[in-house]
Structures are given as C-alpha cells and as structure tokens.
Scaffold this active site. Structure first.
Site, PDB file in Angstrom:
ATOM      1  N   GLY A   1       3.661   1.028   2.566  1.00 47.18           N
ATOM      2  CA  GLY A   1       4.932  -0.054   2.141  1.00 47.18           C
ATOM      3  C   GLY A   1       4.483  -1.474   2.001  1.00 47.18           C
TER       4      GLY A   1
ATOM      5  N   GLY B   1       0.699  -1.259   0.180  1.00 47.37           N
ATOM      6  CA  GLY B   1       0.069   0.101  -0.104  1.00 47.37           C
ATOM      7  C   GLY B   1       0.788   1.437  -0.059  1.00 47.37           C
TER       8      GLY B   1
ATOM      9  N   ASP C   1     -10.350   6.786   6.409  1.00 48.37           N
ATOM     10  CA  ASP C   1     -10.015   6.128   5.216  1.00 48.37           C
ATOM     11  C   ASP C   1     -10.676   4.634   5.256  1.00 48.37           C
ATOM     12  OD1 ASP C   1      -8.740   5.751   2.822  1.00 48.37           O
ATOM     13  OD2 ASP C   1      -7.133   4.991   3.600  1.00 48.37           O
TER      14      ASP C   1
END
Length: 884
Positions: free
Chosen positions: A589, A586, A702
């Site tokens: 990382g 993502g 998110d």
C-alpha cells in the site's frame, strides 16, 4: 610564508555578495551568546551563528576593546576553556565527503593578563597542530582539507601548559570529492595565491568554496589581465576574477620562476597550478612551455587553453629538501610568447594515522550520553583516543593505529540512569563488562543481554528492575557469566517467583474455598450436559487463527498480541495529518509521513484494500519485528489493526532507500565507493542477524535495494519483512514454500525447486552488490546479456573492470577493493546454493573491502573534465613544503 589572520580581517576582499549558495557551510562565531541571532559578515556576506549548540563546555568572552586592531565581528568574541584538559566541538558532516576546515584564534588580551596562550588542536583522535599565539597580535588561522571518516567531526582544543586554550571561529566548507585527492593523509595549506599586482584577497562569494586567495607579485614577474569572461568549469572551480589575471616573466625569453622554502625540511607537498590563456593570439603566435619542478620535466610542451581554465597537479607528493622548492615554466623553442600562470596552491601532507574508535561503539556511547544527559567533563571527542584522554568510566582495547579501538568495559554505576535498560547497549560489539548498578532503572531485564557474546560481567544491582530474568541469561551465568542482581526487590531469577510470594496468602484462601469450588463444578456439569451441542457454524475461529477476510470479524480479537504500541485508526489519521504526505507506494500500500508524540518522525504503511496478501504479510511483519531488534533492521514503532484498517508504523528513514541514491533521485548526490561499501556492510550485518541471531532463524525473501533504507547518517537498515519465513535449526535447513520475491533478485534454484533456505537471501544480496558496483539495471533487454549476472560475467571474461564500475565514481576507488567486491558478489549469485558463502563470510569479506578502500595507497583521479591533468607517476618520489 606565514599566513596571518590579518589577511582575512583587514584585507580588502573582492566579493559579490548575493545569490551564492551557502548550503553545507558551517560558520561558527565562537563566543557569540546563544541568544543572539545569526548575522551576515559585512565583508563577505557569510552567515555566522553561535557555537553554543555544538559544545557544552567552556566560557565566552570578548577581546579587549582598547586593542588597536580592526577585526571582523566573528573575531571580537571567543570561547576559552578553564575546565578539563580536552574540550571538543562535535559537528555533523557526511562520511566520505571532503571538507575545507578553517579554525581561527584571536587572543585579544580578553583576560587582561597579556599572556599569549599556546595549546594543541586535534581533529578527532589525532593531533592537528600546535597553536602558539606568542606575538600574533592579529591572531592566526589554520586550514586543512580532510575527508570525513564518519558522520561526526570532532575539533578539540587540548591544554598543554599553564595557559588556557581559546578559539574564535570555525568554518567548514564541503568540496568536490574528486579534488585535492591524496595517496594518504590530509592536506594542510602551505599557500594559496593568485598572480597579480593587486592588494586584494579573494574569497566567498567569488570562490564558491570560500577558499582565501592572496595576491602574489614576484619581482621578476609582470602581469597581464583581461576583461573577457573565462570558463572556469573544471572540478576546482577557480574564481573567474582570479583567472582574468596572470603572471609572465619580465624578460620574455627567460623562464618564469617561483621559489619557496620547505617547512619543515622533509614536508611532503601537493602542488596545484591553474592556467588559462587570457590573451588573443595572432595566427603567427604560440604560447608553449615546459613545467619543471625541482629540475625535473613534469609536463612538456604545455599550452594553456584559450579563455578556459586548465589545472595541472602532482599525482604524488614531493620532498624539496634543504635546498628549497622551485617551479620553473620554461618557454619551448617553438613558442613565440613567454609562459604564464594564473594561480598556485601548495599543501603539505599530514598523516592522521590513528583510526577513530569503532563507529558502532561511538554511536552507542554518544546515544547513552545524550539520552541520560551525562555531562562528564572527559566525555568529549573520541571515547578511546588519545589513550591519555580517553573517557572516564570506560576501558578500551587497543591493537595498533590501523585498527579501530573498541569499548570493552562500561561503568555507569551511580549515574542517575532511569527508565528501561537501553537497547543501544547491544551495539557494543566487544563489550566484556557492563556495570549499571545503583541507578533507578525499571522494567524487565532484556533478552538482548544474553545475545551479547563477549559479556563476562553484568552488574544490575541496586535498581528497580522487575519480572523474571531471561532463562538464556541464567544459562549463561551457569557457563561463567558473572551476573549481579541483588537490590532489585521485584526481580526474581525463577519463573515461579510470583507464586512463591503469594503462597502464604493463597493457601488458606484455597483451603477455605475448596468446598465451594466442588459445589460450583457439580452445578456447572449439570448445565453442560443439558446444553445442546453447538453447531460448528456458530463457532468463532480461535484467536491464533486469522479469518480469511482482511477486515476480520470485529468481535474477534486480533490474531496476534504485541507489546508494541497499538494505535487506533483515528490516531493514525492524526499522526499523518489525515494522510497528507505520501512517501511512496508498494505492493502492500501507500507509505505516509507522520509524527508520534509531536516530535518523533515515523513512516506509516497503510494496507491497500486491494492487497490480496496484505493481511498475511501484515501479520508476519508485526510478529517478526516484535521479536527481532538490531541496529541494521528498521524498528517497528507500532501498528493499527482496527476492522478493515491495517497499518504499520516504523521509524522514519529520512534518506530514503539505496535505489534512490544509486539512481540519483535523492538530491543527485553520488555515493562514493566507500559509502556504498559501508551501506552494504550495514545491510549484511542486518541479514546476518536474521540468519544467525534469531531463534528460529529467518529468511527475508525480498532483499533488494529498495528494501535497504538509510537514516540521517546514511546508516543502512533492512526493511519490509512481509515475506519473511523462519527456517529450521539442525540438519534440515530448508522448507518447501510457494515462491515469493522480486524478479531479477529471485534465487533461480529456489524458483525451480520451491525449497527455501538462507542461501536464497545470499543470492539476492549478491544482486544488490552487483547493483551498487555497476549502478546498472538488473534486467535490461537492450544489453547483449540482459541479466546483470550474465552481463558482469561476460565483462569479467573480457577483463573490463572499468565498464563494470559505475561511471559516476570516476574511477575514484581502490582496484583491489573493487575486485574483491565483484568476486564476492559473483560467489553469492552462484547457481548452486551450496557454493554460496554464508552471511558471516560475506560480512567479513565486505569488511576487508572497506579496509582496503579506506587505507588505499593511491586514489583515482577525476578525468571527467578536460580542465585538469595529473603529473606523471614516475617522475617523483619526493614532495613539497611551504611558501615565503
């Protein structure tokens, strides 16, 4: 027709033992010693294993070797239960999956008493059947088709008289969820036959689902056969060798009639009839007939498909009454050939009306049982049900059979508990009384106890707890909570307890050292005033402030402190086997698979050196996960903060994320509507906790399907808290912040104003709801309405529900549940945040959707394959019984 185990034991099975897949099969030889290896049955190639890992009670024995009966190996041993009234097997299944469950019983005079036992068998909290082995020398078997309500299936033997319950074998086979669908209840097998003059029963490996088919040869029938290959590719997957034979009436002008007696008289039955044309018809030949059940036209003018199976089934159950049941296949005037049929199945409906105990309560109590190895004889099966068999040391609340009981009192006093107070206790949503007294528990009193709103009594006396009691818990004591803490010498209810304990020692020391302190202070001041003022450039940032470089100064301490485990980079390398297995990647990382303490699986998220916001998000996520704990939030196992190496170590979620399951990239398994509702409800509970259970409350920022992870039981947990922000409590409910999130899920109002509130999460959650409903891209430029919100709104105006729903569900859902979910989703994505519901309302409405789905009166039928068709709804208001 009484189905004897003899059919399975000494019948000649027509099988092809070979490459057939037994994935998902559970085949237990009950009584096989635990140290014996699994074996393949010599008749059918099925692999049987010992039952010892699925039950902790009972004793094993073997049937009398002098009995003159021929038994397969799995029936030579048995498990019997001399202790306890209820003894249960606990088997792992998949919630929402339909299973064929077969249990077999052979007494075999194992005890030399010649007393045929009788007892009850339960499925979960509900009675399945009375088992009476009187006169059943060859034993008996019972079959049921049942949709799993949770990820654990309890099969229980219940003692009802003087004889002991026994069991010989348990066989569980997954079926396709679009087959054997009922309006309600489960299906007990009445009979399953194929029309042939053979004497061979057929099962696995010919039948990939291991259904046992018995031959049936009526006196008024004759049979036709073929060697040609039959296409059996419909949902029921009938064995090809069954379809290569069929019955026709001996008198070509007469109807083909099959009759059987109802058992019991008012039994409701579903009937499944499988047809295939196996003769090559000449140009002037036709085969057409009417299908008639109990004198009513059910399907007129039916013609079987050439060399391809077609299944007719009752959409609603029937009652035959005292006259008995009969099926007629009547040749139409236009037909030149008599009717035929290849195979028939009949099942009676059994209502399992009592819902299991609340799943979160069951998970919690079983976790405690396994963690502390609490081998109480009554702690088997459902904790609360049946009421007369509920577990000792707990009390439950009961409303009615349509509402799941919950655990309201848990007494684990004098149970030998050690270690810290388990966090799993917070999963008891309605717990009122908790008694953990007189154990060996250590560590602090956890703050989560104060967040359990229903608790009225907590007894922690007689342990080895230490530290200060959380102020929030003391405040609740003032409000009426009964809090018992005596008998914990290192535990105190005051923040000054450590000072008070040391006063007698400290006061004389301080008095004697006072003059020395004065001298030291004077000398220190002298040197301070002589010292040059330090240059600002030589000062390090204080520990509370992160430096700008992600690889911050190694001389500076980390900008946060944590009670979680802090790992070195070399330990991270070791746990991931030098990063050899990547799970995904993502913005932060790469995520790697690893092991902690050899056996605990973890996911390791390693910060990419190119991640500009990495350290900021890393710090935010660790600090958040240090203080929040909820069953529906991914747990932080630890972290690494060593120079330029930053890593987060989480609990491993073996079923990946929700997006993978919707896209079919996780094993191709299609989530049912019920499973989808349970997953989003889990996610909603986690988000509700962030909004209302945290102090201060948090906005995730998110929410999306890739951030909803699934454990081995498909329980959902929210993940990725790098963008999370706290928001104020009180009148000021929003904060100004730089816009962050994922395109498509991002709240338009937040994007335009930069004002962040919890309602921004609500919008994103609404997008997730639309995703699980439709399984369509959030943004698709090729659509007339590219964004999913616009597209669904457009479809709603057309009243086109079918086009909105994921076609992979094959209309297998409750319409009311679906519409309610769509309405909820659209309210969540309202352009005005003021019109969006809060998460508590979202949770309640999702629960209503789930209740509507799980208790629906009628379920959708799969019409994807043209090889099956349901009977008309308006013909029947009654149902079938049993065969003779």
């Amino acid at each position: 027709m009484k189905i004897h185990l003899l059919l399975a034991m000494i019948g000649t099975f027509v099988v092809i033992i070979g490459a057939q897949d037994q994935e998902g099969f559970i085949s237990l030889d009950c009584g096989l010693p635990s140290d014996e290896s699994p074996y393949d049955d010599s008749f059918n190639g099925l692999t049987f294993t010992s039952d010892s890992t699925f039950i902790q009670t009972g004793k094993i024995d073997s049937v009398d070797k002098d009995l003159n009966i021929n038994l397969s190996k799995q029936y030579l041993t048995l498990r019997y239960f001399p202790e306890g009234k209820r003894n249960c097997y606990s088997l792992d299944v998949k919630r929402g999956t339909t299973y064929l469950i077969v249990v077999s019983f052979v007494y075999g005079n194992y005890d030399g008493l010649n007393r045929d036992p009788n007892f009850d068998i339960h499925l979960g909290p509900n009675k399945w059947k009375r088992i009476d082995l009187d006169g059943e020398k060859e034993g008996t078997r019972e079959e049921i088709i049942h949709k799993a309500r949770s990820n654990s299936l309890d099969i229980c033997l219940v003692k009802t008289g003087e004889t002991l319950p026994i069991i010989s074998a348990i066989e569980i086979r997954p079926l396709r969820n679009n087959t054997y669908v009922t309006q309600s209840g489960s299906l007990m097998m009445s009979f399953r036959v194929y029309l042939s003059n053979s004497d061979a029963s057929i099962r696995y490996a010919d039948d990939v689902h291991d259904r046992i088919w018995s031959p049936f040869n009526g006196s008024s029938h004759t049979h036709i056969t073929t060697d040609l290959n039959i296409n059996n590719s419909n949902a029921y997957e009938i064995p090809k060798n069954i379809l290569q034979t069929a019955a026709i009436p001996r008198n070509a002008s007469a109807p083909l009639i099959i009759t059987w007696d109802p058992l019991p008289i008012n039994a409701e039955v579903y009937l499944y009839m499988h047809f295939a044309e196996i003769q090559t018809l000449e140009a002037n030949e036709t085969r057409q007939f009417d299908v008639i059940l109990r004198g009513n036209f059910n399907h007129s003018g039916f013609s079987p498909t050439k060399l391809k199976v077609f299944t007719l089934y009752t959409e609603e159950p029937m009652k035959c009454g005292s006259e008995g049941c009969y099926l007629q296949l009547v040749k139409t005037p236009n037909s030149t050939l008599p009717p035929l049929i290849n195979a028939i199945e009949a099942y009676s409906v059994i209502e399992f009306s009592q819902l299991e105990t609340s799943l979160s309560d069951v998970d919690a109590i079983k976790n405690i049982k396994n963690t502390y190895k609490l081998n109480k004889i009554t702690w088997q099966g459902d904790p609360c049900l049946p009421q007369d068999l509920s577990w000792e040391s707990i009390r439950c609340t009961y409303v009615d059979g349509s509402t799941s009981p919950t655990i309201i009192s848990l007494d684990l006093s004098k149970s030998g508990l050690n270690g810290s107070i388990p966090q799993i206790l917070q999963n008891f949503t309605q717990l009122q009384e908790l008694d953990l007294s007189n154990n060996s528990l250590t560590g602090p009193v956890p703050i989560f106890l104060a967040n359990m709103k229903t608790l009225s009594l907590i007894n922690l006396s007689g342990n080895n707890l230490s530290g200060s009691v959380p102020q929030a818990l003391l405040d609740k004591e003032k409000e009426g909570l009964v809090l018992k803490l005596e008998g914990n010498p290192d535990l105190c209810k005051s923040s000054f307890c450590n000072t008070e304990k040391k006063n007698k020692f400290l006061l004389p020391v301080i008095a004697s050292a006072a003059s020395l302190v004065i001298v030291v202070v004077v000398v220190a001041l002298f040197f301070v005033f002589r010292k040059k003022k330090a240059s600002p450039s030589n000062l390090h940032a204080p520990p509370s402030m992160p430096v700008s470089n992600p690889g911050h100064n190694s001389q500076s301490e980390s900008s946060f402190t944590s009670k979680k485990i802090r790992f070195t980079y070399s330990e991270v390398q070791e746990m991931t086997n030098n990063f050899d297995k990547a799970l995904g990647e993502g913005g932060f990382g790469v995520v790697y698979h690893g092991f902690v303490n050899v056996i605990e699986q973890v996911a390791v998220k390693l910060l990419s050196q190119s991640s500009s916001q990495g350290y900021k998000h890393f710090k935010a996520e660790v600090e958040l996960l240090m203080r929040v704990h909820h069953i529906n939030l991914v747990s932080l196992v630890g972290y690494c903060d060593e120079g330029e190496h930053l890593a987060l170590i989480y609990e491993y979620m073996p079923n990946g994320d929700l997006k993978q399951h919707l896209s079919g990239k996780h094993g191709g398994f299609v989530l049912s509507w019920e499973s989808r509702l349970k997953i989003v409800l889990d996610a909603a509970l986690g988000l509700e906790y962030l909004h209302t259970g945290c102090v201060p409350p948090m906005v995730h920022r998110d929410i999306k399907t890739t951030n909803i992870l699934l454990d081995q039981h498909l329980q959902a947990k929210l993940a990725d808290f790098g963008l999370s922000r706290s928001f104020p409590i009180g009148n000021e409910k929003n904060v100004s912040t730089v816009v962050a999130g994922t395109p498509g899920y991002l709240d338009p109002e937040y994007y335009q104003t930069n004002w962040l509130t919890e309602k921004s999460d609500i919008y994103s959650f609404g997008i997730v709801l639309l995703e699980i409903i439709s399984n369509r891209p959030i943004i698709q430029q090729s659509r007339e309405k590219p964004h999913i919100v616009e597209w669904v709104s457009f479809m709603i105006t057309k009243g086109d529900l079918r086009s909105i729903m994921d076609p992979n569900l094959h209309q297998d859902y409750d319409i009311g549940s679906v519409w309610k979910a769509i309405e909820l989703a659209m309210s969540c994505v309202s352009l005005s945040s003021a019109r969006r519901p809060n998460m508590s309302r979202v949770v309640n409405e999702l629960k209503e959707c789930l209740i509507s789905e799980t208790s629906r009166i009628g379920e959708g039928r799969d019409m994807e394959s043209k090889g099956s068709m349901e009977f008309s709804r308006d013909i029947y208001n009654e149902v079938i019984p049993q065969a003779r």
